[in-house]
Design an enzyme around this catalytic site. Structure first.
Site, PDB file in Angstrom:
ATOM      1  N   SER A  74      54.801 -92.703 -93.369  1.00 55.22           N
ATOM      2  CA  SER A  74      55.206 -91.596 -94.233  1.00 55.22           C
ATOM      3  C   SER A  74      54.022 -90.849 -94.848  1.00 55.22           C
ATOM      4  O   SER A  74      53.046 -91.459 -95.286  1.00 55.22           O
ATOM      5  CB  SER A  74      56.113 -92.119 -95.348  1.00 55.22           C
ATOM      6  OG  SER A  74      56.457 -91.072 -96.240  1.00 55.22           O
ATOM      7  N   PHE A  75      54.158 -89.525 -94.925  1.00 50.98           N
ATOM      8  CA  PHE A  75      53.176 -88.676 -95.591  1.00 50.98           C
ATOM      9  C   PHE A  75      53.658 -88.242 -96.978  1.00 50.98           C
ATOM     10  O   PHE A  75      52.950 -87.523 -97.689  1.00 50.98           O
ATOM     11  CB  PHE A  75      52.912 -87.411 -94.763  1.00 50.98           C
ATOM     12  CG  PHE A  75      52.058 -87.633 -93.538  1.00 50.98           C
ATOM     13  CD1 PHE A  75      51.564 -88.886 -93.220  1.00 50.98           C
ATOM     14  CD2 PHE A  75      51.754 -86.571 -92.698  1.00 50.98           C
ATOM     15  CE1 PHE A  75      50.785 -89.085 -92.078  1.00 50.98           C
ATOM     16  CE2 PHE A  75      50.979 -86.755 -91.557  1.00 50.98           C
ATOM     17  CZ  PHE A  75      50.487 -88.015 -91.247  1.00 50.98           C
ATOM     18  N   LYS A 107      69.719 -93.247 -94.937  1.00 50.46           N
ATOM     19  CA  LYS A 107      70.267 -91.932 -95.264  1.00 50.46           C
ATOM     20  C   LYS A 107      71.793 -91.896 -95.298  1.00 50.46           C
ATOM     21  O   LYS A 107      72.382 -91.074 -96.004  1.00 50.46           O
ATOM     22  CB  LYS A 107      69.748 -90.882 -94.273  1.00 50.46           C
ATOM     23  CG  LYS A 107      68.258 -90.606 -94.417  1.00 50.46           C
ATOM     24  CD  LYS A 107      67.812 -89.459 -93.534  1.00 50.46           C
ATOM     25  CE  LYS A 107      66.324 -89.181 -93.728  1.00 50.46           C
ATOM     26  NZ  LYS A 107      65.878 -87.981 -92.989  1.00 50.46           N
ATOM     27  N   ASP A 166      67.111 -82.155 -96.207  1.00 48.14           N
ATOM     28  CA  ASP A 166      66.641 -82.153 -94.814  1.00 48.14           C
ATOM     29  C   ASP A 166      67.151 -80.921 -94.075  1.00 48.14           C
ATOM     30  O   ASP A 166      66.421 -80.292 -93.304  1.00 48.14           O
ATOM     31  CB  ASP A 166      67.130 -83.406 -94.079  1.00 48.14           C
ATOM     32  CG  ASP A 166      66.210 -84.591 -94.254  1.00 48.14           C
ATOM     33  OD1 ASP A 166      65.035 -84.393 -94.607  1.00 48.14           O
ATOM     34  OD2 ASP A 166      66.670 -85.731 -94.040  1.00 48.14           O
ATOM     35  N   GLY A 209      71.840 -90.173 -85.950  1.00 48.48           N
ATOM     36  CA  GLY A 209      71.673 -90.731 -87.286  1.00 48.48           C
ATOM     37  C   GLY A 209      71.748 -89.691 -88.389  1.00 48.48           C
ATOM     38  O   GLY A 209      72.235 -88.574 -88.192  1.00 48.48           O
ATOM     39  N   LEU A 223      61.302 -83.904 -84.978  1.00 50.39           N
ATOM     40  CA  LEU A 223      61.296 -84.164 -86.411  1.00 50.39           C
ATOM     41  C   LEU A 223      60.193 -85.135 -86.805  1.00 50.39           C
ATOM     42  O   LEU A 223      59.810 -85.202 -87.974  1.00 50.39           O
ATOM     43  CB  LEU A 223      62.655 -84.705 -86.868  1.00 50.39           C
ATOM     44  CG  LEU A 223      63.667 -83.665 -87.353  1.00 50.39           C
ATOM     45  CD1 LEU A 223      64.008 -82.659 -86.262  1.00 50.39           C
ATOM     46  CD2 LEU A 223      64.945 -84.333 -87.853  1.00 50.39           C
TER      47      LEU A 223
END
Length: 244
Positions: A14-15, A65, A101, A127, A204
């Site tokens: 993750s960023f 999510k 998102d 998903g 993505l």
């Protein structure tokens, strides 16, 4: 200090932490901090909240999510329709779920496609991220088909992606985690040999910057884009929600 963070598992790719830390520094925001919280099991979410009473907001990533929905006090109508959450606002101990998102993807996709019109899309994956992409495409009036390893309800299997389908669907969106660091040698099993310069492939995944999915497409002259701009746009939308 206002505390924000990201929950999911794993989070090594993750960023988000770096992004928000840089944002706070650049904009002179001195009363906020952002942390990464690896949460393997969403059943531990209530205990996690009790252990972190000062949290004001969370981002939510794979694999939570969709599974986080039953643990929320309220759900924004748009997020409820999508069926997936990536942003949680915490007010007086109550959690409200949102989906930014789809906002990030929608705006990033428009930048990518520019003047391209009358395009049809293939969405790889089913998903939570896929659900956000579906909502964005519906809003943009872009028809699409969903591709799954276990197709149901009119979905396509990867084996069904023959030359005709590939030719008539110029936009292909990878919503799966395939290719994400550190598993950079993986990619969705689509017939890359049927790609042309008329195709647009959106991944993505943003870490690595150039995925195998994108590299295979570029070899055929297709245009590609990763998910970093989507990350930025959804993060800014989440920040607005947390501070509204």
């Amino acid at each position: 200090m206002r505390r924000f963070g990201l929950i999911g598992y794993p989070l090594g790719h993750s960023f988000s932490g770096k992004y928000f830390t840089a944002k706070f520094l650049c904009e002179g925001i001195t009363d906020a901090g952002y942390e990464l919280f690896e949460l393997p099991d969403i059943a531990d979410f209530p205990a996690f909240l009790r252990q972190n009473p000062g949290l004001k907001g969370l981002n939510v990533t794979i694999p939570h999510k969709q599974t986080i929905l039953p643990f929320l006090n309220e759900i924004d109508p748009v997020a409820a329709k999508i069926g997936a959450i990536n942003t949680v606002k915490i007010t007086n101990g109550k959690c409200t779920g949102f989906n930014t998102d789809y906002i990030g993807f929608r705006d990033s996709l428009q930048n990518f496609l520019q003047e391209l019109t009358a395009v049809k899309a293939l969405i790889l994956g089913t998903g939570g991220a896929s659900k956000a992409v579906q909502a964005a495409l519906q809003e943009l009036h872009i028809p699409f088909k969903i591709v799954s390893r276990n197709p149901e309800n009119g979905q396509l299997s990867y084996a069904e992606l023959g030359p005709e389908i590939m030719e008539t669907h110029q936009l292909i969106i990878n919503t799966t985690p395939l290719g994400t660091f550190p598993n950079t040698e993986t990619c969705p099993e689509i017939p890359y040999q049927n790609l042309t310069a008329k195709h647009y492939l959106y991944d993505l995944v943003y870490n690595p910057e150039e995925t195998l999915f994108m590299k295979n497409a570029m070899e055929k002259g297709a245009k590609t884009k990763n998910g970093y701009e989507m990350l930025v746009l959804q993060a800014e939308a989440a920040w607005q929600i947390w501070n509204s």
